[in-house]
Design a protein around this motif. Structure first.
Motif, mmCIF file in Angstrom:
data_model
loop_
_atom_site.group_PDB
_atom_site.id
_atom_site.type_symbol
_atom_site.label_atom_id
_atom_site.label_comp_id
_atom_site.label_asym_id
_atom_site.label_seq_id
_atom_site.Cartn_x
_atom_site.Cartn_y
_atom_site.Cartn_z
ATOM 1 N N VAL A 719 0.784 -1.078 0.052
ATOM 2 C CA VAL A 719 0.102 0.023 0.108
ATOM 3 C C VAL A 719 0.784 1.505 0.027
ATOM 4 N N ILE A 720 1.946 1.265 0.949
ATOM 5 C CA ILE A 720 2.812 2.437 0.983
ATOM 6 C C ILE A 720 3.360 2.618 -0.488
ATOM 7 N N ALA A 721 3.890 1.512 -1.072
ATOM 8 C CA ALA A 721 4.529 1.719 -2.338
ATOM 9 C C ALA A 721 3.594 2.190 -3.379
ATOM 10 N N HIS A 722 2.221 1.652 -3.312
ATOM 11 C CA HIS A 722 1.446 2.218 -4.201
ATOM 12 C C HIS A 722 1.008 3.889 -4.183
ATOM 13 N N VAL A 723 1.207 4.440 -2.690
ATOM 14 C CA VAL A 723 0.779 5.603 -2.283
ATOM 15 C C VAL A 723 2.199 6.575 -2.890
ATOM 16 N N THR A 724 3.151 5.941 -2.576
ATOM 17 C CA THR A 724 4.449 6.616 -3.098
ATOM 18 C C THR A 724 4.474 6.832 -4.533
ATOM 19 N N ASP A 725 4.054 5.781 -5.354
ATOM 20 C CA ASP A 725 4.149 5.705 -6.738
ATOM 21 C C ASP A 725 3.125 6.966 -7.365
ATOM 22 N N LEU A 726 1.955 6.843 -6.629
ATOM 23 C CA LEU A 726 0.867 7.727 -7.073
ATOM 24 C C LEU A 726 1.191 9.142 -6.896
ATOM 25 N N SER A 727 1.799 9.232 -5.819
ATOM 26 C CA SER A 727 2.418 10.734 -5.149
ATOM 27 C C SER A 727 3.410 11.130 -6.459
ATOM 28 N N ALA A 728 4.369 10.381 -6.529
ATOM 29 C CA ALA A 728 5.559 10.507 -7.778
ATOM 30 C C ALA A 728 5.072 11.161 -9.015
ATOM 31 N N HIS A 729 3.742 10.370 -9.147
ATOM 32 C CA HIS A 729 3.096 10.517 -10.761
ATOM 33 C C HIS A 729 2.594 11.847 -10.592
ATOM 34 N N TYR A 730 1.545 11.926 -9.620
ATOM 35 C CA TYR A 730 0.689 13.049 -9.937
ATOM 36 C C TYR A 730 1.125 14.469 -8.967
ATOM 37 N N HIS A 731 2.143 14.042 -8.431
ATOM 38 C CA HIS A 731 2.894 15.225 -7.412
ATOM 39 C C HIS A 731 1.883 15.883 -6.797
ATOM 40 N N PHE A 732 1.179 15.271 -5.668
ATOM 41 C CA PHE A 732 0.304 15.682 -4.836
ATOM 42 C C PHE A 732 0.986 16.808 -3.979
ATOM 43 N N LEU A 733 0.149 17.897 -3.923
ATOM 44 C CA LEU A 733 0.804 19.025 -3.181
ATOM 45 C C LEU A 733 -0.419 19.328 -1.982
ATOM 46 N N HIS A 734 0.113 19.390 -0.729
ATOM 47 C CA HIS A 734 -0.772 19.771 0.294
ATOM 48 C C HIS A 734 -0.406 21.010 0.776
ATOM 49 N N PRO A 735 -1.160 22.166 0.956
ATOM 50 C CA PRO A 735 -0.922 23.550 1.274
ATOM 51 C C PRO A 735 -0.520 23.500 2.803
ATOM 52 N N HIS A 736 -1.269 22.891 3.754
ATOM 53 C CA HIS A 736 -0.867 22.894 5.217
ATOM 54 C C HIS A 736 0.600 22.233 5.406
ATOM 55 N N LEU A 737 1.160 21.433 4.322
ATOM 56 C CA LEU A 737 2.656 20.937 4.519
ATOM 57 C C LEU A 737 3.560 21.628 3.620
ATOM 58 N N ALA A 738 2.963 22.164 2.485
ATOM 59 C CA ALA A 738 4.047 22.937 1.432
ATOM 60 C C ALA A 738 4.201 24.469 2.200
ATOM 61 N N PHE A 739 3.097 24.933 2.708
ATOM 62 C CA PHE A 739 3.156 26.342 3.391
ATOM 63 C C PHE A 739 2.726 26.378 4.688
ATOM 64 N N PRO A 740 3.366 25.394 5.748
ATOM 65 C CA PRO A 740 2.623 25.657 6.837
ATOM 66 C C PRO A 740 2.608 26.692 7.691
ATOM 67 N N ASP A 741 3.582 27.671 7.385
ATOM 68 C CA ASP A 741 3.416 29.080 8.159
ATOM 69 C C ASP A 741 2.218 29.935 7.728
ATOM 70 N N VAL A 742 1.685 29.812 6.751
ATOM 71 C CA VAL A 742 0.553 30.385 6.121
ATOM 72 C C VAL A 742 -0.796 29.892 6.600
#
Length: 797
Positions: A719-742
């Motif tokens: 499952v973790i491998a699937h999640v990692t592969d999908l994230s690498a393919h679609y480049h998920f971006l989560h605003p609270h993690l990308a810009f936590p100070d905002v």
């Protein structure tokens, strides 16, 4: 080093009258309309050159008389009367204005502007020789309440009746224009003192042709010859931009092939053959090398390269032996050899820019990834023939017009123009044949819009959006008890920033307001705006792009606009990020669990499998309160940890290279921290549930899977491998993690999570709209942004 200005006593700021336009006027005046003797109202049979010579002779005597009388005055004397009567009024008489008459103050919207003289619709403000143009002078009419240049510029910006103005203190003469659509100063300045004391007739000829009264004469100010010249130059600039775009592409291919062809680069070719260096990574390194070359050309031409304390000797030594400008000059005249000494001479400069600088030759320490050893590791260790380097620089720095090479005016080439050139190249894909030393770029079907430059945001649209969306925020911040802090607290995001067109424009707009607050001038000096711009770029500007090289380019454009001599480049790795701004989640959505919509079957899914997993997921969500992990609290805790860490990074001193390095080091450590990795995996798992195929051979991602991963107790590596592969393919971006100070993270809040950007700017999909829709969209987008701006918002997909 001194800016590479083709004129001894003329400077242009902000591209009002480009050096290319002035050079055309100097070399080939007939190539511009409106330059016949009749257009200058000369008597029949009289030549333009003869009229200019006569004025030069007359004014040389006037200058000598003025300078002699000025030298006799006691220190501190403003010399207003002498400057006007002995020098400026005779000068304007020779420029065709006749005897200028004193004017009453001009009133606009209840505010008075004490302009000394007026000719038709042209304000002409004449001051004493010892009155500074860019500073207030207590007790001096027309300079007491505001710097004269600021006051005149404000008048032009606010008045509907005045488009052009002239300002002079006898030593310098400045030509200004209504500049409401821009935030940086824009004017042409003539150094009268240097011109007449140094007998620079060629520059005087340009002054005469540009500032003659006939240039302002028209029934409507926008129909005058100066406006027509600017229009002609703009059209020529569009054509030159297309040529320059082709030149950049050729430069990239020359460099890419040149490194492959160099006999000394066997290791580089070997790394490409065995896959240790991918074609894509090689392409990125070549692009970064071009970024570096252009950065140096712009910084040198704008005289922003050396720290302020650099000695003249150090500047001369750098210019003669190390500057890229010298290589550019060499490229115009020579083809080069197989030797690689020119590229080797650039290497110590690049290394110093990424390290501690070289004070002996005025090389500053800039820091940043662009100048790091990792940015172009394989190329920095390789050789490049003089022939290939000179050819690449020739393509970058010159365009061919009328079978002659014309130097690119990098001093006035804006980030919008550079960005449009680069963006047209980012969608081109590389192809390498190592055995043939061939590096090529080709367009993939469907990317013609960028390779032709058609994907470009109109500057007028950007300005209109900022007027409606950003200015209200700035007005509110300026009225706060601590306006400087309030302005610097504004957060602006472009979720598909490309090369940063919107971001650089927004940064300029914010910086102009900040500089105004800091200096008390409504139209601050370029130096004040530049100082403010660096603060704004480092604190207020955020961007996302799906193309990693576009994200890097946005940083480069922001750095070029905000470089402040003597200071390192701002740390932007946590502000300009790579990812898909359309696919992400936040703590509130994680708290609610994986929704049923994630199991809606699409093409390729097995409907019965999707239905069964949807049922299982719903049951698991109902069990959430039975003593299991509270996902929302966990996500908030991680977001809070990251926000504190980023605020600590921003608290570092970013005015020193050591401070920038600490920021880089702490950010790198934060990316590999266990808290960051787990929080990212949880958010990626939530998104992956939508994308994982709903078929028996793929493991299910349900609410229980999400809770297990959040609790760091999953026993399913697949499952973790699937999640990692999908994230690498679609480049998920989560605003609270990308810009936590905002984004504020406070479990005590009713919503559990809130915060966000004050303004989100976006580029309409011009390539998919027909002309009628574009026209409609240009109006509607402003209304949409106004709805957004009402309060701080979060990014929720």
């Amino acid at each position: 080093m001194a800016p590479r200005n083709p004129f001894a006593t003329i400077t242009t700021e902000g591209g009002l009258l480009s050096s290319d336009l002035l050079a055309r006027l100097a070399r080939q005046p007939n190539s511009l309309s409106g330059t016949s003797p009749d257009d200058y109202h000369l008597l029949s049979g009289r030549r333009l050159r003869d009229a200019i010579n006569r004025s030069w002779t007359e004014l040389q005597g006037a200058w000598t008389t003025f300078a002699t009388e000025l030298a006799k005055l006691p220190a501190g004397e403003r010399a207003t009367t002498i400057t006007r009567e002995r020098w400026l009024l005779p000068l304007f008489a020779e420029l065709g204005f006749g005897r200028l008459q004193r004017a009453s103050a001009i009133t606009v919207a209840g505010r008075e502007y004490p302009i000394s003289h007026l000719w038709g619709a042209v304000p002409i403000h004449l001051l004493g020789a010892d009155v500074e143009l860019d500073r207030r002078s207590k007790g001096v009419a027309g300079a007491a309440t505001a710097a004269p240049s600021s006051m005149v510029q404000e008048l032009l910006n606010r008045s509907e009746d005045h488009l052009w103005a002239i300002l002079s203190n006898g030593r310098r003469l400045r030509l200004l224009r209504d500049n409401t659509s821009l935030t940086r100063a824009a004017y042409a300045e003539f150094d009268l003192e240097a011109m007449f004391a140094g007998q620079v007739f060629t520059d005087f000829a340009l002054l005469w042709m540009v500032c003659h009264e006939s240039r302002f004469e028209a029934e409507q100010p926008e129909q005058c010859w100066l406006e027509r010249w600017i229009g002609e130059a703009r059209q020529q600039g569009v054509r030159a931009l297309d040529t320059l775009r082709t030149g950049f592409e050729k430069a990239i291919t020359v460099l890419g092939s040149g490194f492959l062809a160099q006999p000394a680069n066997a290791e580089l070719r070997g790394r490409l053959r065995d896959g240790k260096l991918s074609v894509e990574d090689y392409h990125r390194q070549v692009l970064r090398l071009v970024y570096r070359l252009v950065f140096l050309l712009v910084a040198e031409d704008r005289d922003l390269f050396h720290p302020p304390a650099t000695s003249d000797q150090a500047r001369r030594h750098y210019a003669r032996y190390y500057s890229l400008g010298r290589i550019r000059d060499h490229a115009r005249r020579h083809r080069g050899t197989r030797h690689s000494d020119l590229f080797e001479s650039v290497a110590p400069v690049v290394a110093a820019l990424g390290a501690n600088g070289i004070a002996m030759i005025g090389v500053p320490a800039l820091g940043s990834f662009l100048w790091s050893a990792d940015a172009c590791a394989d190329l920095d260790a390789a050789a490049l023939s003089n022939n290939d380097l000179l050819e690449a620089v020739r393509h970058l720095a010159y365009t061919e017009q009328d079978r002659a090479l014309q130097r690119v005016d990098f001093a006035n080439l804006g980030p919008e123009e550079l960005g449009s050139i680069y963006e047209s190249l980012l969608e081109l894909h590389p192809r390498i044949e190592t055995h043939a030393a061939r590096f090529e770029l080709f367009a993939v079907a469907g990317n013609e819009r960028k390779s032709t430059g058609s994907y470009y945001t109109p500057t007028s649209l950007i300005s209109a959006l900022l007027d409606k969306a950003l200015d209200p925020l700035l007005d509110e911040a300026e009225g706060a008890p601590e306006p400087q802090a309030a302005i610097l607290s504004i957060k602006v995001l472009d979720p598909a920033c490309g090369s940063g067109h919107f971001l650089t424009a927004a940064a300029r707009r914010i910086a102009a307001r900040l500089a105004s607050v800091e200096t008390g001038e409504l139209n601050p000096t370029p130096e004040a705006i530049r100082h403010a711009l660096r603060q704004v770029v480092g604190r207020c500007i955020y961007g996302i792009d799906l193309n990693p090289m576009a994200a890097e380019l946005a940083k480069v454009n922001l750095w070029l606009d905000a470089v402040e001599p003597g200071l390192p480049l701002s740390f932007l790795d946590h502000h300009i990020v790579w990812g898909n701004g359309l696919i992400g989640t936040n703590p509130r959505l994680i708290e609610e669990g994986i929704p049923d919509e994630a199991f809606k079957p699409i093409e390729g899914d097995d409907k019965s499998t999707a239905a069964a997993r949807k049922k299982t997921n719903a049951a698991e969500r109902r069990q959430r309160n039975q003593g299991l992990l509270a996902l929302g609290d966990s996500a908030l805790s991680a977001a809070g940890y990251l926000a504190d860490a980023v605020r600590a990074i921003d608290a570092e001193d970013d005015t020193t290279v050591e401070g920038i390095r600490r920021m880089q080091r702490r950010w790198a450590e934060l990316q590999t921290a266990r808290e960051t990795q787990l929080a990212t995996l949880v958010a990626d798992t939530w998104c992956a549930a939508f994308f994982v195929p709903k078929t028996p051979e793929y493991a299910a991602i349900t609410d229980q899977t999400l809770r297990a991963i959040a609790g760091d107790r999953t026993d399913s590596p697949d499952v973790i491998a699937h999640v990692t592969d999908l994230s690498a393919h679609y480049h998920f971006l989560h605003p609270h993690l990308a810009f936590p100070d905002v984004f504020a993270a406070d479990p005590a809040m009713q919503a559990g999570w809130e915060g966000g950007f004050d303004l989100v700017l976006g580029n309409p999909p011009w390539d998919t709209l027909n002309p009628e829709v574009k026209s409609f969209f240009g109006c509607v987008i402003t209304l949409l942004l106004l709805l957004i701006v009402g309060s701080r918002i979060g990014l929720v997909v």
